[in-house]
Scaffold this motif. Structure first.
Motif, mmCIF file in Angstrom:
data_model
loop_
_atom_site.group_PDB
_atom_site.id
_atom_site.type_symbol
_atom_site.label_atom_id
_atom_site.label_comp_id
_atom_site.label_asym_id
_atom_site.label_seq_id
_atom_site.Cartn_x
_atom_site.Cartn_y
_atom_site.Cartn_z
ATOM 1 N N ARG A 71 -15.673 -26.327 42.721
ATOM 2 C CA ARG A 71 -15.634 -24.916 42.302
ATOM 3 C C ARG A 71 -16.987 -24.242 42.507
ATOM 4 O O ARG A 71 -17.073 -23.099 42.966
ATOM 5 C CB ARG A 71 -15.211 -24.813 40.833
ATOM 6 C CG ARG A 71 -13.755 -25.161 40.589
ATOM 7 C CD ARG A 71 -13.445 -25.129 39.092
ATOM 8 N NE ARG A 71 -12.083 -25.558 38.822
ATOM 9 C CZ ARG A 71 -11.039 -24.754 38.841
ATOM 10 N NH1 ARG A 71 -11.203 -23.479 39.130
ATOM 11 N NH2 ARG A 71 -9.827 -25.205 38.584
ATOM 12 N N LEU A 72 -18.056 -24.965 42.154
ATOM 13 C CA LEU A 72 -19.396 -24.407 42.329
ATOM 14 C C LEU A 72 -19.710 -24.182 43.799
ATOM 15 O O LEU A 72 -20.318 -23.168 44.174
ATOM 16 C CB LEU A 72 -20.438 -25.344 41.705
ATOM 17 C CG LEU A 72 -20.475 -25.379 40.175
ATOM 18 C CD1 LEU A 72 -21.424 -26.468 39.690
ATOM 19 C CD2 LEU A 72 -20.905 -24.020 39.623
ATOM 20 N N GLN A 73 -19.298 -25.118 44.652
ATOM 21 C CA GLN A 73 -19.518 -24.955 46.091
ATOM 22 C C GLN A 73 -18.746 -23.754 46.623
ATOM 23 O O GLN A 73 -19.266 -22.978 47.439
ATOM 24 C CB GLN A 73 -19.094 -26.230 46.830
ATOM 25 C CG GLN A 73 -20.070 -27.386 46.660
ATOM 26 C CD GLN A 73 -19.582 -28.649 47.331
ATOM 27 O OE1 GLN A 73 -18.380 -28.867 47.479
ATOM 28 N NE2 GLN A 73 -20.505 -29.500 47.737
ATOM 29 N N ALA A 74 -17.505 -23.559 46.170
ATOM 30 C CA ALA A 74 -16.705 -22.408 46.601
ATOM 31 C C ALA A 74 -17.330 -21.103 46.115
ATOM 32 O O ALA A 74 -17.410 -20.125 46.875
ATOM 33 C CB ALA A 74 -15.278 -22.541 46.074
ATOM 34 N N ASP A 75 -17.806 -21.089 44.862
ATOM 35 C CA ASP A 75 -18.461 -19.889 44.334
ATOM 36 C C ASP A 75 -19.724 -19.563 45.118
ATOM 37 O O ASP A 75 -20.004 -18.396 45.418
ATOM 38 C CB ASP A 75 -18.815 -20.081 42.849
ATOM 39 C CG ASP A 75 -17.585 -20.064 41.957
ATOM 40 O OD1 ASP A 75 -16.521 -19.585 42.427
ATOM 41 O OD2 ASP A 75 -17.672 -20.540 40.813
ATOM 42 N N PHE A 76 -20.492 -20.607 45.451
ATOM 43 C CA PHE A 76 -21.719 -20.393 46.216
ATOM 44 C C PHE A 76 -21.408 -19.833 47.603
ATOM 45 O O PHE A 76 -22.079 -18.902 48.076
ATOM 46 C CB PHE A 76 -22.485 -21.713 46.352
ATOM 47 C CG PHE A 76 -23.688 -21.621 47.248
ATOM 48 C CD1 PHE A 76 -24.856 -21.025 46.799
ATOM 49 C CD2 PHE A 76 -23.643 -22.121 48.547
ATOM 50 C CE1 PHE A 76 -25.962 -20.932 47.627
ATOM 51 C CE2 PHE A 76 -24.735 -22.028 49.380
ATOM 52 C CZ PHE A 76 -25.908 -21.439 48.916
#
Length: 201
Positions: A71-76
């Motif tokens: 999720r953090l990678q997608a948000d970034f």
């Protein structure tokens, strides 16, 4: 001599009895074997249940962390794309404002070319400079809007006058009074035109 041997054997028997009493009748090798067996015996059933529970807990925690990481990678990645898009829009906006200040210069070139004799050196010089400026603007995405002979398009054309005529199609652009320009897909200035009104077509 025989009496001595009997005495020695008697004493040896007593010593052996005392050693066996201390070791509970087991030799040192037997004690070591028993220790090895204790060290290698299987864990109790309740220990296996505890280990299984611990493994399941760690697996769930790992899955949760991997999901959070994804999720953090997608948000970034979304933030990076959004920032890049905003930067491009800002550059395009700044560029559009600069080009709008040059459009009157292009209008002046058009008027100069319309009023000067076509065969004169002045006309050819102005035409050359005009073409160089148009080529430079074309490299950054500036295009003139085609108008004369086209169907009126309110997105790109601004109607100054409607003329009743039977020589042109209804809503066809008869004359271009001022050229329009766009930067890529962004409208810089609409073309000012005269539009035909033909009730028979």
């Amino acid at each position: 001599m025989r009496a001595c041997s009997i005495k020695f054997l008697t004493n040896l028997s007593k010593v052996y009895g005392r050693v066996m009493a201390k070791t509970n009748g087991k030799t040192e090798l037997q004690d070591q074997d028993q220790q090895l067996d204790v060290e290698h015996e299987l864990p109790a059933a309740h220990d296996v249940v505890d280990l299984t529970s611990e493994v399941e807990k760690l697996s769930a925690e790992r899955d949760s962390l991997l999901d959070r990481l994804a999720r953090l990678q997608a948000d970034f990645e979304n933030s990076r794309k959004r920032a890049a898009k905003e930067q491009q829009e800002y550059r395009d906006y700044a560029l559009a404002d600069t080009i709008k200040t040059l459009i009157p210069v292009l209008d002046s070139f058009d008027r100069a070319l319309q009023t000067s004799p076509e065969k004169s050196e002045f006309h050819m010089g102005v035409e050359l400079i005009h073409k160089q400026l148009q080529d430079a603007l074309a490299k950054i995405g500036v295009r003139s809007i085609s108008a004369k002979g086209e169907q009126f398009d309110p997105r790109f054309h601004e109607a100054i006058e409607m003329l009743d005529t039977e020589d042109f199609e209804d809503h066809q652009v008869i004359e271009e009074l001022q050229r329009g320009y766009k930067l890529k897909d962004r409208l810089l200035r609409p073309a000012m035109v005269k539009v035909a009104r033909n009730s028979r077509r």
